[in-house]
Design a protein around this motif. Structure first.
Motif, short mmCIF file in Angstrom:
data_model
loop_
_atom_site.label_atom_id
_atom_site.label_comp_id
_atom_site.label_asym_id
_atom_site.label_seq_id
_atom_site.Cartn_x
_atom_site.Cartn_y
_atom_site.Cartn_z
N PHE A 109 0.63 -1.26 0.03
CA PHE A 109 -0.07 0.01 -0.02
C PHE A 109 0.71 1.15 0.10
N TYR A 110 2.12 1.00 0.00
CA TYR A 110 2.92 2.42 0.18
C TYR A 110 3.94 2.24 -1.30
N PRO A 111 3.76 3.41 -1.96
CA PRO A 111 4.57 3.57 -3.43
C PRO A 111 5.90 3.13 -2.98
N LYS A 112 6.52 2.57 -4.03
CA LYS A 112 8.22 2.35 -4.02
C LYS A 112 8.87 3.60 -3.73
N LYS A 273 -8.38 0.80 7.07
CA LYS A 273 -8.21 0.42 8.41
C LYS A 273 -6.88 -0.47 8.43
N SER A 274 -6.72 -1.29 7.30
CA SER A 274 -5.98 -2.12 7.31
C SER A 274 -4.10 -1.28 7.28
N VAL A 275 -4.42 -0.60 6.23
CA VAL A 275 -3.21 0.51 5.98
C VAL A 275 -2.67 1.10 7.35
N LEU A 322 -0.58 4.98 0.87
CA LEU A 322 -0.43 5.91 1.92
C LEU A 322 0.66 6.98 1.50
N LEU A 323 0.61 8.08 1.51
CA LEU A 323 1.46 9.07 1.19
C LEU A 323 2.56 9.40 2.30
#
Length: 563
Positions: A109-112, A273-275, A322-323
């Protein structure tokens, strides 16, 4: 599909709480002081500058270790030690990349992201593959953020580089992100609550996929409120009844729009919520260690809590990304929408903490009482009873919050939690027991840990030459090149015509001094075969004992008289 929690429900909610004479120490900017008077008046609390009398501290900056150590057992503070592990972009990058290596499918969920200059070689190979967004390590409000295709000039500098998400979900043709407020109430045990209302921040320029011409357009690609509010196209929301208008809207209005577009909002909420839970779990072990090392040995008091602002972007497939995480989210009230959401957020947070006067009274009574009259520590049954009472109170006073962890997905989240100390010990003991049940594995470990036995070097006995020694040994022989020398017939010796002499290294004699040589060969011809030749040492000095004659002063006087 469950109903969406609206802004009007939040404003009209009846909150049940007990008014107590609580003192709060506020060290914050003017933006929070605007809400302070209203919240304190509702709760009937009293602001105080005293660090001893207050029950709770609220600060807008990171808290130093010294400030944590000065906390009294009955006091609370709105930051955890080590919360910069989430708030700073470089630390968040390091922690999430570490978890992604271990759980690649769960932490997608997080960009590389790369942390320069430490991952410059890895990032150099990615050049020319897409658009990258470059961020400073610790800045906020969008300062210093820009888009680029070329990375050569930044590889040796301190930046955080992310792959730019070029397919965001658009509303009215505008890019937006979600500001979700999360309360970390306890770190050990872990308790996470998410506020049901938040903000949606829109860019002010119609979105177009990044090209060379529009890479510098920050009001198109960035959704930070501090950047877009300066634009002439920014529209403020001045009517709380119309929270879906303008470039800053309520979180519930976005969910309502997605529901009207036949999107599954419940699935989106579960993914968000999971993030949140997985992000906090990535630092739970470090935060718990720092919290225990600086916490007073008190029973049942959670001394630290913290409000985080999670910035989440939705792509065209409605997947949350997520940013970043803000450890001190802004509480400015530029619009009536901000005022309603943030005032109720602070109010519900302070109610959920359940701050009382009894811990302070007990602490002062214990200090006045002699040592033998102080009450003993709580046993395990009393601790469990108190934990149950805290849980019952939390469930009754959630108000605008919902519990995110622990919840019905507790077993799934347990795999990402760091093992506790007792669990670590049991894991080590279990591994040792498993090894004892496998004798083959024990023998293998013993042979691997044991150093190889060295074979004794062959000795050169009497009346034997190097050729005989070479025939007896099976060791691989080391070639030693001897530089050819011109000798007269009188200086000729055996093997003088041979340029290369093959012999094992163990047959070489390397004495330090000439008198340390073992005289193995008696004949003068065999003594010349010793290689290398002994080192001549100067003879040792010989010390002789000389008798010292003793004289007395009386004897000397007699001699002088005779003279």
């Amino acid at each position: 599909m469950s109903e969406i929690f609206t802004l009007q429900q939040l404003a009209q909610m009846q909150r049940n709480f007990v008014k107590r004479k609580i003192q709060i120490n506020l060290e914050c900017k003017n933006q929070l002081k605007q809400l302070r008077d209203q919240v304190v008046q509702i709760l009937d609390w009293k602001p105080t500058p005293s660090e001893f009398e207050c029950h709770i501290f609220w600060k807008d900056t990171y808290v130093t270790d010294e400030e944590y150590r000065r906390l009294l057992p009955y006091q609370r503070i709105n930051h955890f030690p080590g919360s910069y592990m989430l708030g700073k972009k470089n630390e968040l990058c390091r922690n999430l990349n570490k978890m992604r290596k271990q759980y690649p499918q769960d932490y997608d969920f997080y960009p590389k992201t790369w942390h320069l200059p430490y991952q410059s070689e890895e990032l150099r190979n990615k050049q020319g593959t897409g658009i990258f967004i470059i961020k400073p390590e610790a800045n906020c409000q969008g300062r210093g953020i820009f888009l680029t295709k070329k990375l050569d000039q930044f590889l040796d500098k301190h930046y955080v580089v992310q792959e730019y998400i070029s397919n965001p979900y658009l509303i009215d043709g505008l890019k937006f992100d979600l500001r979700i407020y999360v309360m970390l109430k306890s770190i050990a045990p872990l308790k996470i609550f998410m506020y049901q209302e938040g903000l949606a921040r829109f860019s002010t320029k119609k979105y177009v996929k990044p090209q060379k011409k529009n890479l510098s357009s920050v009001t198109m690609h960035l959704t930070n409120y501090a950047i877009n509010k300066r634009s002439k196209d920014f529209v403020f929301n001045n009517d709380t009844n119309k929270d879906d208008v303008g470039h800053k809207r309520s979180l519930s209005s976005v969910f309502k729009y997605l529901k009207d577009q036949d999107h599954d909002v419940d699935q989106l909420m579960s993914q968000i919520k999971s993030v949140i839970v997985k992000t906090i779990q990535s630092v739970q072990g470090d935060l718990a260690h720092l919290y225990r090392s600086q916490q007073h040995n008190v029973d049942g008091i959670e001394q630290c809590f913290e409000l985080f602002g999670f910035d989440i972007l939705l792509d065209s497939n409605l997947k949350p990304w997520l940013l970043e995480v803000n450890h001190t989210p802004s509480f400015s009230t530029d619009t009536p929408l901000d005022k309603i959401i943030k005032k109720n957020l602070i109010l519900d947070t302070l109610i959920l903490l359940d701050i009382r006067n009894k811990p302070k009274k007990n602490y002062l009574d214990q200090k006045r009482a002699p040592t033998f009259q102080r009450p003993p520590k709580m046993n395990q049954e009393e601790k469990e009873k108190q934990v149950n009472q805290i849980t019952i109170y939390e469930n009754k006073h959630l108000n605008g919050y919902i519990r995110v962890y622990p919840d019905e997905n507790l077993q799934y989240y347990e795999q990402f939690m760091p093992p506790k100390q007792k669990e670590k010990e049991t894991i080590i003991i279990q591994q040792q027991l498993d090894i004892t049940k496998q004798p083959d594995k024990i023998q293998k470990l013993q042979t691997e840990s044991r150093p190889p036995l060295a074979k004794p070097p062959p000795k050169l006995s009497k009346n034997k030459s190097f050729s005989d020694l070479e025939a007896q040994t099976n060791q691989p022989l080391t070639l030693r090149t001897v530089a050819p020398q011109t000798r007269t017939p009188s200086q000729s010796r055996p093997f003088s015509s041979i340029a290369i002499i093959n012999r094992p290294m163990s047959a070489l004699r390397k004495p330090l001094y000439g008198n340390q040589h073992q005289n193995l060969n008696q004949s003068s011809n065999q003594q010349k075969l010793i290689y290398p030749p002994p080192i001549e040492q100067p003879p040792k000095p010989v010390f002789k004992m000389l008798q010292i004659k003793t004289f007395s002063f009386q004897k000397i006087e007699n001699i002088q008289k005779n003279e």
